[in-house]
Design a protein around this motif. Structure first.
Motif, short mmCIF file in Angstrom:
data_model
loop_
_atom_site.label_atom_id
_atom_site.label_comp_id
_atom_site.label_asym_id
_atom_site.label_seq_id
_atom_site.Cartn_x
_atom_site.Cartn_y
_atom_site.Cartn_z
N SER A 10 0.86 -1.20 0.00
CA SER A 10 0.00 0.00 0.00
C SER A 10 0.89 1.24 0.00
CB SER A 10 -0.90 0.01 1.24
OG SER A 10 -1.60 1.24 1.32
N TYR A 11 0.64 2.15 -0.95
CA TYR A 11 1.42 3.36 -1.06
C TYR A 11 0.60 4.58 -0.64
CZ TYR A 11 4.39 0.25 -3.76
OH TYR A 11 5.18 -0.79 -4.15
N GLU A 12 -0.37 4.38 0.24
CA GLU A 12 -1.25 5.47 0.66
C GLU A 12 -0.46 6.57 1.36
OE1 GLU A 12 -5.22 6.22 3.47
OE2 GLU A 12 -4.35 4.19 3.22
N THR A 46 10.90 16.66 6.34
CA THR A 46 11.28 15.23 6.34
C THR A 46 10.08 14.40 6.76
OG1 THR A 46 12.05 15.34 8.63
CG2 THR A 46 13.68 15.75 6.90
N ASP A 47 10.11 13.13 6.38
CA ASP A 47 9.03 12.20 6.73
C ASP A 47 9.52 10.80 6.44
OD1 ASP A 47 6.46 11.11 7.34
OD2 ASP A 47 5.57 13.02 6.71
N TRP A 48 8.62 9.83 6.47
CA TRP A 48 8.95 8.45 6.10
C TRP A 48 7.74 7.82 5.42
CZ3 TRP A 48 5.86 4.53 7.88
CH2 TRP A 48 5.05 4.84 8.97
N TYR A 49 7.99 6.74 4.71
CA TYR A 49 6.91 6.00 4.04
C TYR A 49 7.33 4.55 3.82
CZ TYR A 49 9.59 6.55 -0.32
OH TYR A 49 10.57 6.50 -1.28
N ILE A 50 6.36 3.73 3.43
CA ILE A 50 6.60 2.31 3.16
C ILE A 50 6.74 2.12 1.65
CG2 ILE A 50 5.73 -0.04 3.35
CD1 ILE A 50 6.61 1.18 5.97
N SER A 51 7.80 1.44 1.26
CA SER A 51 8.06 1.17 -0.16
C SER A 51 8.11 -0.34 -0.40
CB SER A 51 9.40 1.80 -0.60
OG SER A 51 9.67 1.51 -1.95
#
Length: 621
Positions: free
Chosen positions: A249-251, A268-273
């Motif tokens: 999921s790239y939400e 800055t931030d983070w996310y799941i790839s």
């Protein structure tokens, strides 16, 4: 040490381990958080540097466009020459200016460019954003440059390329207008057509964050102008990630892009790839981003902007703090090991003699098990030797039986043949003197035919008992099988027998007497055909098994009763009404002469399989 004290000691150590481990874990988490923020701050510096470089690139182009505008105003109303525009383009093409010119100042054309063949925006395949330009003009942008949004023409020389149009009006005091095209009714202007993707690549390509992190650049609609994955360039960032790995999921990243990057935020931030370079798996990535504004209305939602992102797996942060964490755990571990050794030292001493005794018992048990295993192996070897001895004894008895029978058969053949030939000769002479309708003629014909049959049998007996010298030469077993099957082709078809062959392709030539081995195959196939008068299946196969070539002939006939199998290779033993009982005996002798062996496997009602073993080492003689 008293065993009653063991449990409290272990409990005390467990509490100590838990307390120290918890403190070390919390310290590691805090350290990881600090290093992660520092790492992301470093990424933000990279993103800001790339964004500043891109802004600097376009600031230079703004200056160059303003210079072109001023020079054009000086030479009006004369028409600027194509040579002048061409020389200017030669200077700016390294800055990825695809085309430049003056729009709306030619008597016959609505567009001027270095290439004389281009006379309109249509020639370049560009649908100029007239409404966007008009809104910009209405805002009274005196002395400023208009930047169009990045777009991708569908046709013309720039088809498929993301480009941006920069426009600088010449002067509001010039009472000129375009005679046609999208600029009709607007002041003349100088323009640049810029390759947006190449500009982005110039400043983002080759930048590395940490060990494997990389930057990317998106336009105001979220399309990638640069990405380390070449197939992402020019693609919609909201959809292309899902196409690469649809299991993730790239939400979160899509929300960050739409609500922060495209809004001109920096941070800055983070996310799941779902991947990173060549690794395809779910992972957490750290992200830093900085905007690139092209108007003087920075920090406004409706401003025209790009955004630069720099991303790297958070695992690379662990690579930075791992040495510190390892040293921390080493110190804690040394302390705990010292405490553990102090507590259990005496206990281990008290159990020392018990361990020594246990090891001795285990050694004795192991020796007994090894002796038992050796005894079992020796028993198996004796059993195998006994079986080989029985087989050898059986072959010896059979060979002696063959020799005795052969000697007797040879003597009988010699004693019977001469009188038999005389009888047949005399009967033939008498027969020739009688007329065809004489009743005695039929009886004499029977005597002559039976004498010939007996003579043929005596020849077979003579061939069986006479020693044969093998004519050895290299031969391909599969070729020999094919030749033999061809001999019986008509018999197989007339009997309704289906022949299937499974011949191994890795068989090499074997030294053998091809005529003798072919005689064996003829005997086996002939017997198989005779036991299937109503049709059936004949299977022939060849393969390599260790140091042997194995050839099998199998039929689907009635099979051979168990009580007859032990005599099947004995001379003069036959299950046929008119057989001599020498075919399989001769076959057995031929294979034995080649140093091989032949076996039969059969169950009554389920056919029979004859298997020939020929030694492969004979092929190397």
């Amino acid at each position: 040490m008293n065993k009653k004290l063991l449990f409290p000691g272990v409990l005390l150590l467990a509490i100590l381990y838990t307390a120290i481990g918890g403190l070390a874990y919390n310290a590691g988490q805090e350290l990881e958080g600090v290093v992660t923020q520092q790492f992301n701050d470093q990424q933000l510096i990279l993103a800001e540097k790339i964004a500043d470089d891109i802004r600097g690139h376009f600031q230079f182009l703004e200056t160059a466009l303003a210079t072109l505008s001023r020079q054009t105003v000086k030479i009006l109303p004369e028409q600027p020459s194509h040579d002048y525009l061409h020389s200017t383009h030669d200077i700016l093409k390294d800055w990825h200016v695809l085309s430049l010119g003056i729009a709306g100042n030619a008597p016959d054309n609505s567009l001027m460019a270095p290439d004389g063949s281009v006379s309109s925006w249509k020639d370049m395949g560009i649908d100029f954003p007239r409404e966007e330009f008009q809104l910009w003009l209405d805002s009274d942008p005196d002395g400023q440059v208009f930047f169009s949004r990045t777009f991708r023409p569908d046709q013309g020389p720039y088809a498929g390329t993301w480009i941006m149009v920069m426009v600088k009006p010449l002067s509001r005091d010039l009472e000129m207008s375009f005679e046609s095209g999208n600029f009709e009714g607007m002041p003349p202007a100088a323009f640049f057509v810029v390759d947006a993707m190449k500009v982005s690549r110039d400043y983002a390509h080759g930048v590395i964050s940490g060990q494997t992190g990389y930057p990317w650049v998106i336009n105001e609609e979220g399309y990638f102008l640069y990405h380390i994955e070449d197939d992402f360039d020019g693609r919609d960032s909201f959809t292309v990630r899902h196409e690469r790995n649809p299991d993730i999921s790239y939400e979160r990243i899509n929300t960050i892009v739409s609500q922060r990057l495209l809004a001109g935020d920096e941070g800055t931030d983070w996310y799941i790839s779902g991947w990173h370079r060549e690794v395809y798996t779910e992972m957490k990535k750290l992200l830093a981003f900085s905007p690139v504004f092209f108007t003087h209305q920075e920090k406004k939602r409706d401003s025209h902007l790009w955004s630069v992102g720099v991303a790297a797996p958070d695992e690379e942060v662990w690579g930075l703090i791992q040495p510190i964490v390892v040293r921390q755990w080493v110190v804690a571990g040394l302390f705990l090991v010292g405490a553990t050794l102090g507590l259990f030292g005496l206990y281990f001493l008290s159990l020392r003699w018990n361990h020594v005794l246990t090891r001795k018992v285990e050694d004795k048990t192991r020796h007994l098990m090894e002796s038992r295993e050796q005894l079992r192996e020796e028993k198996e070897k004796v059993e195998q030797s006994m079986q080989k001895l029985k087989d050898t004894q059986q072959r010896l008895v059979q060979s002696e039986r063959f020799a005795a029978i052969g000697e007797a058969a040879s003597h009988m053949s010699h004693e019977i043949k001469n009188p038999l030939m005389l009888m047949a000769g005399f009967a033939g002479q008498v027969r020739r003197r009688l007329s065809e309708d004489s009743p005695e003629a039929e009886k004499l014909d029977i005597i002559v035919n039976e004498a010939k049959r007996l003579e043929k049998m005596l020849v077979e007996v003579r061939d069986f008992t006479r020693p044969h010298k093998l004519s050895i030469k290299p031969c391909q077993p599969n070729d020999l099988i094919a030749e033999t099957v061809k001999i019986f082709q008509d018999s197989l078809e007339s009997s309704g027998i289906v022949c299937s062959q499974e011949l191994s392709t890795d068989l090499t030539q074997v030294n053998m007497d091809p005529d003798q081995v072919k005689q064996v195959l003829v005997n086996l196939i002939k017997n198989a055909v005779e036991v299937m008068p109503e049709g059936g299946t004949l299977g022939i196969s060849s393969k390599r098994q260790n140091q042997w070539v194995v050839v099998s002939v199998q039929d689907s006939g009635p099979g051979i009763p168990a009580e007859k199998l032990k005599n099947i290779f004995s001379p003069f033993y036959t299950t046929k009404d008119k057989g001599t009982g020498l075919g399989l005996a001769v076959s057995y002798r031929i294979i034995q002469d080649h140093g091989g062996d032949i076996f039969v496997d059969s169950q009554e009602g389920h056919g029979a399989r004859f298997t020939i073993y020929l030694p492969l080492e004979e092929a190397n003689l």
